[in-house]
Enzyme design. Structure first.
Site, short mmCIF file in Angstrom:
data_model
loop_
_atom_site.label_atom_id
_atom_site.label_comp_id
_atom_site.label_asym_id
_atom_site.label_seq_id
_atom_site.Cartn_x
_atom_site.Cartn_y
_atom_site.Cartn_z
N HIS A 171 3.79 -3.43 -1.49
CA HIS A 171 2.54 -4.14 -1.27
C HIS A 171 1.97 -4.76 -2.55
O HIS A 171 1.11 -5.61 -2.49
CB HIS A 171 1.47 -3.20 -0.69
N LEU A 216 6.06 0.17 7.41
CA LEU A 216 5.24 1.36 7.32
C LEU A 216 5.17 1.74 5.85
O LEU A 216 6.16 1.56 5.11
CB LEU A 216 5.85 2.52 8.12
N ASP A 217 4.04 2.27 5.41
CA ASP A 217 3.94 2.72 4.03
C ASP A 217 4.98 3.81 3.76
O ASP A 217 5.43 4.50 4.69
CB ASP A 217 2.55 3.29 3.75
N LYS A 218 5.32 3.99 2.51
CA LYS A 218 6.33 4.98 2.13
C LYS A 218 6.05 6.35 2.75
O LYS A 218 6.95 6.99 3.31
CB LYS A 218 6.37 5.11 0.60
#
Length: 337
Positions: A15, A164-166
């Site tokens: 991001h 999706l975020d980590k």
């Protein structure tokens, strides 16, 4: 279509903004030669390059244009915004960067929930980065997809259409063909892909259920490495809407179901923090590690949409990951239809 490649070199996305590491040139370079495909007729030059050379970022390709490393009909190309017709020959001198070298297949265990010739549904574990980015140039979901499906190498971002975020676990849809990728991107843009998450937060839910928060999200003006609810009259950002429904709550905290209507960076995490209920263990947005959680308590448990080619209604569910299940049990939170 790519019509030739000059093997001048033996060997040769997150991001946050790109770092200088992406822009460092190596001694070796490669010339890539192709014609503008019909479907990109009249598009900007930098957009055409980003589609035809997906292993490099658009900003990096823009710099190559400005440095004269992109030839159009054997002459240096103009501005990145220049519109180009179909069939025009282009040549690009590419130098290896950490980002370009990241697009390599790596065998890893991936949980495939569903797959046909058009798309795959992947259950991503917490801790797995989706796309190569500064600090994570290998070991990502993209690398695993390249190893699992050889056709993924022909697709931008190996067919990844959303992230999706980590440290967020759960379901993702991945395209296996270019036609499927375009169709899925259009479905997401039209808000025809239902994405629902489970979240845990310390504190009591005092809002309605369901409750929709419609607040724009942008880069936090005070902390540039995170996002925030922003005033669009004063700061850049994009509209963002999330519907929350209370599943259960106890003295310690609450279990909330979150439905995305838009897909902004960190949207649920930002909206929960804005409501005064940052996700459990989401230290970026003020959540403290509790109940054994050491990563943000967010899980994409449901994904539903109409198959873009067969018209079949598809719906998938991913059970609680072990850490969130244990946290919910410790706080005496349970699901009741």
């Amino acid at each position: 279509m790519i019509i030739s490649t000059d093997p001048a070199a033996e060997d040769s996305e997150g991001h946050l903004d790109e770092t200088a590491a992406e822009l460092e040139f190596t001694a070796a370079s490669e010339w890539r030669h192709f014609e503008v495909p019909p479907e990109l007729h009249g598009q900007r030059l930098d957009r055409i390059l980003a589609q035809c050379v997906p292993e490099f970022s658009r900003s990096y390709l823009q710099q190559l244009i400005e440095q004269g490393a992109v030839l159009m009909q054997a002459l240096p190309a103009g501005k990145p915004s220049q519109k180009v017709k179909a069939g025009v020959p282009l040549s690009v001198e590419l130098r290896a960067t950490p980002q370009s070298q990241a697009f390599k297949p790596e065998d890893m265990p991936l949980e495939v929930v569903f797959q046909d010739e058009h798309l795959s549904i992947i259950h991503k574990p917490a801790g797995l980065v989706v796309h190569p980015a500064p600090g994570n140039w290998s070991g990502t979901l993209l690398n695993g997809l390249l190893a699992m499906d050889p056709a993924a190498s022909t697709l931008p971002r190996a067919g990844i259409v959303h992230r999706l975020d980590k440290d967020t676990s759960g379901l993702m849809v991945v395209a296996r063909t270019r036609q499927a990728m375009d169709a899925l991107v259009n479905l997401i843009a039209a808000r025809q892909v239902q994405r629902q998450y489970w979240a845990l937060a310390a504190g009591s839910w005092t809002w309605g259920s369901p409750f929709t928060l419609d607040k724009p999200v942008g880069r936090d003006p005070a902390h540039r490495l995170r996002m925030a609810v922003v005033d669009l009259a004063r700061h850049s950002g994009k509209t963002a809407a999330t519907t929350f429904a209370l599943v259960d709550q106890s003295v310690e905290g609450c279990w909330v179901q979150c439905t995305l209507h838009t897909g902004r960076t960190h949207q649920i995490r930002v909206h929960m923090a804005h409501l005064g209920l940052p996700l459990l263990a989401d230290t970026v947005y003020g959540g403290r590690p509790q109940a054994g959680m050491t990563r943000q308590a967010l899980h994409a448990f449901r994904l539903a949409f109409l198959h873009p080619f067969t018209g079949q209604s598809l719906e998938f569910h991913a059970p609680w990951p072990k850490d969130m299940a244990q946290a919910a049990a410790e706080w005496s939170l349970s699901y009741n239809d």
